[in-house]
Design a protein around this motif. Structure first.
Motif: not given
Length: 229
Positions: A18-27, A29-35, A46-58
């Motif tokens: 879970p930590v490893r998937l969180f880490h690489w998914a976040l990488v 998603l941050i690129v996706c948010a910028w793009w 917006r969808l990217t932001g919702y997903t990032i928030l979900t991962l941060v809460l997790f």
């Protein structure tokens, strides 16, 4: 569970899936948010932001109920421990490693999570210069406040980039100076260890799925029930 054992040099399990998937998914998603922001793809942004928030809460919840190396109680240390690490071990090749985040790296994790949480929350209240595109909760604040949120949203992203840059430099430092492959450990979940293997307990990935589903449900419910898009 990894039990303590004596090995001159051995490969030990360090990071759970879970930590490893969180880490690489976040990488990603941050690129996706910028793009999506650069290309004015607001719906996807917006969808990217919702997903990032979900991962941060997790990750916040996982920091209390997850595996040993994922827990805040395992890697957050006071100023004395941070100072002792920087002054006594950080620059010495071959000095004892840490089973997980070191005292300095632990606080960088908290800083990253805090900035990401702030970034998403500011986006929720942001309004563009024309007032045409806005976050789901922008209707709750004035136009001027929405504009302030949008400008601060951009500022926080720059702070995130700076923190990410420091993170990359730290990875290179540990590779060159200390001979530690942090990226490899975050990919495979294991690393070479000399001496007494630490006692680490690994929480079931099924619990991670439950926590992730709960975080996603919470974000969906709050945005769906109270937000306006």
């Amino acid at each position: 569970e990894v039990m303590a054992a004596m090995f001159p040099t051995a490969r030990i399990r360090l990071w759970d899936l879970p930590v490893r998937l969180f880490h690489w998914a976040l990488v990603a998603l941050i690129v996706c948010a910028w793009w999506t922001a650069e290309n004015h793809l607001i719906s996807w942004h917006r969808l990217t932001g919702y997903t990032i928030l979900t991962l941060v809460l997790f990750r916040i919840v996982w920091g209390f109920v997850g595996s040993t190396t994922a827990r805040f109680s395992h890697f957050l240390r006071g100023p004395g421990a941070v100072g002792a690490y920087v002054g006594g071990h950080m620059f010495r090749r071959g000095s004892p490693g840490h089973a997980g985040h070191n005292p300095l790296g632990g606080w960088s994790v908290v800083a990253m999570l805090g900035l990401l949480l702030l970034q998403v929350l500011l986006g929720f209240f942001s309004v563009d210069v024309d007032g045409l595109e806005s976050g789901p909760f922008a209707y709750l604040v004035s136009f001027d406040t929405g504009r302030w949120a949008a400008e601060t949203h951009e500022l926080v992203f720059n702070l995130l980039l700076a923190l990410i840059g420091l993170h990359v430099l730290a990875i290179l430092f540990y590779r060159v100076v200390r001979g530690e492959n942090l990226v490899g450990a975050m990919v495979s979940g294991s690393r070479r260890w000399t001496g007494t293997a630490p006692i680490l307990r690994f929480t079931s990935p099924l619990l991670a799925l439950v926590v992730l589903a709960g975080a996603a449900l919470l974000v969906w419910a709050v945005v769906g029930l109270f937000g306006k898009v």
